[in-house]
Design a protein around this motif. Structure first.
Motif, PDB file in Angstrom:
ATOM      1  N   ARG A 165       0.887  -1.183  -0.048  1.00  0.00           N
ATOM      2  CA  ARG A 165       0.241   0.018  -0.129  1.00  0.00           C
ATOM      3  C   ARG A 165       0.855   1.244   0.003  1.00  0.00           C
ATOM      4  O   ARG A 165       0.525   2.092  -0.768  1.00  0.00           O
ATOM      5  CB  ARG A 165      -0.937  -0.084   1.165  1.00  0.00           C
ATOM      6  N   ASP A 166       1.885   1.119   0.513  1.00  0.00           N
ATOM      7  CA  ASP A 166       2.949   2.272   0.844  1.00  0.00           C
ATOM      8  C   ASP A 166       3.528   2.707  -0.653  1.00  0.00           C
ATOM      9  O   ASP A 166       3.773   3.837  -1.010  1.00  0.00           O
ATOM     10  CB  ASP A 166       4.061   2.098   1.734  1.00  0.00           C
ATOM     11  N   ILE A 167       3.904   1.614  -1.260  1.00  0.00           N
ATOM     12  CA  ILE A 167       4.389   1.705  -2.664  1.00  0.00           C
ATOM     13  C   ILE A 167       3.473   2.214  -3.505  1.00  0.00           C
ATOM     14  O   ILE A 167       3.785   3.103  -4.082  1.00  0.00           O
ATOM     15  CB  ILE A 167       5.097   0.304  -2.959  1.00  0.00           C
ATOM     16  N   LYS A 168       2.286   2.108  -3.594  1.00  0.00           N
ATOM     17  CA  LYS A 168       1.134   2.532  -4.319  1.00  0.00           C
ATOM     18  C   LYS A 168       1.074   3.861  -4.054  1.00  0.00           C
ATOM     19  O   LYS A 168       1.103   4.816  -4.932  1.00  0.00           O
ATOM     20  CB  LYS A 168      -0.019   1.747  -4.194  1.00  0.00           C
ATOM     21  N   GLU A 169       0.867   4.323  -2.730  1.00  0.00           N
ATOM     22  CA  GLU A 169       0.575   5.703  -2.194  1.00  0.00           C
ATOM     23  C   GLU A 169       1.888   6.597  -2.664  1.00  0.00           C
ATOM     24  O   GLU A 169       1.621   7.778  -3.447  1.00  0.00           O
ATOM     25  CB  GLU A 169       0.228   5.713  -0.885  1.00  0.00           C
ATOM     26  N   ILE A 170       3.149   6.208  -2.443  1.00  0.00           N
ATOM     27  CA  ILE A 170       4.316   7.175  -2.514  1.00  0.00           C
ATOM     28  C   ILE A 170       4.700   7.032  -3.877  1.00  0.00           C
ATOM     29  O   ILE A 170       5.221   8.256  -4.239  1.00  0.00           O
ATOM     30  CB  ILE A 170       5.296   6.458  -1.672  1.00  0.00           C
ATOM     31  N   LEU A 171       4.771   5.638  -4.534  1.00  0.00           N
ATOM     32  CA  LEU A 171       5.268   5.989  -5.665  1.00  0.00           C
ATOM     33  C   LEU A 171       4.544   5.572  -7.052  1.00  0.00           C
ATOM     34  O   LEU A 171       5.000   5.829  -7.949  1.00  0.00           O
ATOM     35  CB  LEU A 171       6.236   4.555  -5.852  1.00  0.00           C
ATOM     36  N   GLY A 172       3.475   5.331  -6.607  1.00  0.00           N
ATOM     37  CA  GLY A 172       2.164   5.152  -7.546  1.00  0.00           C
ATOM     38  C   GLY A 172       2.523   3.704  -8.671  1.00  0.00           C
ATOM     39  O   GLY A 172       2.116   3.567  -9.641  1.00  0.00           O
ATOM     40  N   VAL A 173       3.045   2.933  -7.826  1.00  0.00           N
ATOM     41  CA  VAL A 173       3.676   1.495  -8.318  1.00  0.00           C
ATOM     42  C   VAL A 173       2.459   0.405  -7.912  1.00  0.00           C
ATOM     43  O   VAL A 173       2.476   0.246  -6.643  1.00  0.00           O
ATOM     44  CB  VAL A 173       4.958   1.029  -8.320  1.00  0.00           C
ATOM     45  N   ASP A 174       1.883  -0.319  -8.624  1.00  0.00           N
ATOM     46  CA  ASP A 174       1.062  -1.355  -8.172  1.00  0.00           C
ATOM     47  C   ASP A 174       1.872  -2.690  -8.077  1.00  0.00           C
ATOM     48  O   ASP A 174       2.566  -3.228  -9.041  1.00  0.00           O
ATOM     49  CB  ASP A 174      -0.066  -1.635  -9.086  1.00  0.00           C
ATOM     50  N   ILE A 175       1.949  -3.175  -7.019  1.00  0.00           N
ATOM     51  CA  ILE A 175       2.601  -4.547  -6.674  1.00  0.00           C
ATOM     52  C   ILE A 175       1.246  -5.734  -6.420  1.00  0.00           C
ATOM     53  O   ILE A 175       0.428  -5.376  -5.537  1.00  0.00           O
ATOM     54  CB  ILE A 175       3.337  -4.368  -5.469  1.00  0.00           C
ATOM     55  N   HIS A 176       1.503  -6.640  -7.070  1.00  0.00           N
ATOM     56  CA  HIS A 176       0.495  -7.658  -6.955  1.00  0.00           C
ATOM     57  C   HIS A 176       1.196  -8.911  -6.545  1.00  0.00           C
ATOM     58  O   HIS A 176       2.286  -9.514  -7.257  1.00  0.00           O
ATOM     59  CB  HIS A 176      -0.391  -8.046  -8.374  1.00  0.00           C
ATOM     60  N   ILE A 177       0.771  -9.347  -5.655  1.00  0.00           N
ATOM     61  CA  ILE A 177       1.251 -10.950  -5.451  1.00  0.00           C
ATOM     62  C   ILE A 177       0.579 -12.048  -6.275  1.00  0.00           C
ATOM     63  O   ILE A 177      -0.544 -12.336  -5.967  1.00  0.00           O
ATOM     64  CB  ILE A 177       0.935 -11.266  -3.584  1.00  0.00           C
ATOM     65  N   SER A 178       1.407 -12.705  -6.770  1.00  0.00           N
ATOM     66  CA  SER A 178       0.658 -13.473  -7.727  1.00  0.00           C
ATOM     67  C   SER A 178       0.905 -15.201  -7.182  1.00  0.00           C
ATOM     68  O   SER A 178       0.043 -15.921  -7.628  1.00  0.00           O
ATOM     69  CB  SER A 178       1.563 -13.515  -9.065  1.00  0.00           C
ATOM     70  N   MET A 179       1.728 -15.392  -6.325  1.00  0.00           N
ATOM     71  CA  MET A 179       1.606 -16.739  -5.637  1.00  0.00           C
ATOM     72  C   MET A 179       1.957 -16.612  -4.323  1.00  0.00           C
ATOM     73  O   MET A 179       2.901 -15.785  -3.784  1.00  0.00           O
ATOM     74  CB  MET A 179       2.432 -17.729  -6.548  1.00  0.00           C
ATOM     75  N   ALA A 180       1.430 -17.565  -3.552  1.00  0.00           N
ATOM     76  CA  ALA A 180       2.047 -17.763  -1.890  1.00  0.00           C
ATOM     77  C   ALA A 180       2.511 -19.334  -2.082  1.00  0.00           C
ATOM     78  O   ALA A 180       1.924 -20.166  -2.453  1.00  0.00           O
ATOM     79  CB  ALA A 180       0.842 -17.639  -1.082  1.00  0.00           C
ATOM     80  N   ILE A 181       3.710 -19.366  -1.266  1.00  0.00           N
ATOM     81  CA  ILE A 181       4.439 -20.742  -1.042  1.00  0.00           C
ATOM     82  C   ILE A 181       4.241 -21.010   0.354  1.00  0.00           C
ATOM     83  O   ILE A 181       4.741 -19.975   1.202  1.00  0.00           O
ATOM     84  CB  ILE A 181       5.682 -21.007  -1.577  1.00  0.00           C
ATOM     85  N   LEU A 182       3.348 -21.901   1.025  1.00  0.00           N
ATOM     86  CA  LEU A 182       3.281 -22.271   2.233  1.00  0.00           C
ATOM     87  C   LEU A 182       4.436 -23.505   2.587  1.00  0.00           C
ATOM     88  O   LEU A 182       3.986 -24.639   2.442  1.00  0.00           O
ATOM     89  CB  LEU A 182       1.880 -22.573   2.776  1.00  0.00           C
ATOM     90  N   ASN A 183       5.185 -22.758   3.219  1.00  0.00           N
ATOM     91  CA  ASN A 183       6.668 -23.768   3.438  1.00  0.00           C
ATOM     92  C   ASN A 183       6.352 -24.418   4.619  1.00  0.00           C
ATOM     93  O   ASN A 183       6.081 -24.089   5.734  1.00  0.00           O
ATOM     94  CB  ASN A 183       7.939 -22.828   3.534  1.00  0.00           C
ATOM     95  N   ARG A 184       6.838 -25.932   4.547  1.00  0.00           N
ATOM     96  CA  ARG A 184       6.910 -26.991   5.656  1.00  0.00           C
ATOM     97  C   ARG A 184       5.427 -26.896   5.862  1.00  0.00           C
ATOM     98  O   ARG A 184       5.184 -27.184   7.353  1.00  0.00           O
ATOM     99  CB  ARG A 184       7.790 -26.347   6.916  1.00  0.00           C
ATOM    100  N   TRP A 185       4.434 -26.748   5.306  1.00  0.00           N
ATOM    101  CA  TRP A 185       2.875 -27.166   5.531  1.00  0.00           C
ATOM    102  C   TRP A 185       2.644 -28.626   5.466  1.00  0.00           C
ATOM    103  O   TRP A 185       2.318 -29.351   4.619  1.00  0.00           O
ATOM    104  CB  TRP A 185       2.069 -26.353   4.409  1.00  0.00           C
ATOM    105  N   ASN A 186       2.872 -29.413   6.631  1.00  0.00           N
ATOM    106  CA  ASN A 186       2.580 -30.775   6.720  1.00  0.00           C
ATOM    107  C   ASN A 186       1.337 -31.316   7.050  1.00  0.00           C
ATOM    108  O   ASN A 186       0.327 -30.308   6.797  1.00  0.00           O
ATOM    109  CB  ASN A 186       3.574 -31.287   7.900  1.00  0.00           C
ATOM    110  N   ASN A 187       1.020 -32.491   7.316  1.00  0.00           N
ATOM    111  CA  ASN A 187      -0.431 -33.093   7.565  1.00  0.00           C
ATOM    112  C   ASN A 187      -1.143 -32.113   8.276  1.00  0.00           C
ATOM    113  O   ASN A 187      -0.825 -31.847   9.223  1.00  0.00           O
ATOM    114  CB  ASN A 187       0.043 -34.498   8.225  1.00  0.00           C
ATOM    115  N   PRO A 188      -2.448 -31.810   7.892  1.00  0.00           N
ATOM    116  CA  PRO A 188      -3.455 -30.811   8.346  1.00  0.00           C
ATOM    117  C   PRO A 188      -3.697 -31.266   9.577  1.00  0.00           C
ATOM    118  O   PRO A 188      -4.319 -30.734  10.650  1.00  0.00           O
ATOM    119  CB  PRO A 188      -4.280 -30.705   7.381  1.00  0.00           C
TER     120      PRO A 188
END
Length: 279
Positions: A165-188
């Motif tokens: 949000r800060d990057i968008k507000e201060i610099l006008g650059v849109d950042i989008h998170i395209s993927m999340a990696i859930l690391n060491r996500w074992n047996n639920p």
């Protein structure tokens, strides 16, 4: 591409880079973390280097900055993955960068010149807010967040959203998170005892209200992430991950049957589709 979060981010970056390289892709890893874990994980000792990304940032702030090319700082590694290495000296570049009005776009300008030489460029950023995290996020076409399985994961997610949000507000650059990696996500179904529960059991205390377990926190985070991020990949606990990093050899070569590999392969295949779509 950008990775965020603890040592898990570096592990994910390097294992995905190894898989992409094994797929026949040309890969460059840019280490922008002063801890230089990605550099070490590719078998390169920072103190043995004549030049590294610290020098690139410093030179880009000099009067002759137009003649400074990021490609001059690329080295070959034993795995065949190209690397722009890092060094602890990078910490000292922060103060110098603050004097540069174009400081947030230094890495992007370097990558734009050479990106057609590679199928994939992976940027390993620091886990904390600063010039190098901002540079990495702005330079990346796609941002990837890596979450480790701990109680601080939700707070980390909120923190990175605040930065976006800060990057968008201060610099006008849109950042989008395209993927999340859930690391060491074992047996639920596994139940992990929290620190508070251990203390309560030790002293025979019966809590009036049962605190959230680590698994509850994981579930809350996973549910939220799946609503907000297009691609979510779960990576199981690996047996040979630390051995891979110490040897400087990706798991795809060292231990292709490691339990974490199916998740890393899925993440790599998603990243490869981004290139195929020309994004």
């Amino acid at each position: 591409m950008h990775h965020k979060g603890g040592t898990g981010k570096t592990t994910s970056c390097l294992q995905i880079a190894g898989i992409l390289k094994n797929m026949g892709r040309t890969v460059l890893v840019i280490d922008t973390d002063p801890q230089a874990n990605a550099t070490l994980g590719l078998g390169v000792y920072p103190d043995s280097l004549q030049k590294h990304i610290y020098h690139y940032y410093i030179q880009r702030c000099s009067p002759s900055s137009d003649s400074v090319l990021l490609s001059d700082y690329i080295i070959k590694t034993l795995s065949g993955i190209d690397l722009v290495p890092s060094h602890l000296d990078l910490v000292g570049a922060e103060a110098i960068l603050y004097k540069n009005p174009d400081r947030y776009h230094i890495l992007k300008k370097g990558i734009d010149v050479l990106k057609n030489r590679y199928d994939h460029i992976l940027i390993d950023t620091p886990p904390f807010l600063g010039q190098f995290l901002m540079n990495g996020m702005i330079a990346a076409d796609h941002s990837v967040m890596v979450f480790s399985s701990d109680v601080f994961a939700i707070a980390g997610y909120d923190h990175i959203n605040m930065i976006i949000r800060d990057i968008k507000e201060i610099l006008g650059v849109d950042i989008h998170i395209s993927m999340a990696i859930l690391n060491r996500w074992n047996n639920p179904s596994e139940k992990t005892e929290t620190f508070l529960e251990k203390i309560q059991h030790l002293f025979g205390i019966k809590p009036d209200v049962q605190p959230d377990s680590l698994q509850d926190i994981r579930s809350q985070l996973e549910d939220r992430i799946r609503m907000e991020i297009p691609e979510v990949v779960l990576v199981a606990e690996g047996r040979d991950v630390s051995h891979s990093l110490k040897q400087g050899v990706p798991l795809i070569t060292l231990a292709p049957d490691d339990p974490s590999m199916s998740g890393f392969k899925k993440a790599a295949s998603v990243i490869d589709t981004w290139k195929a779509r020309g994004k």
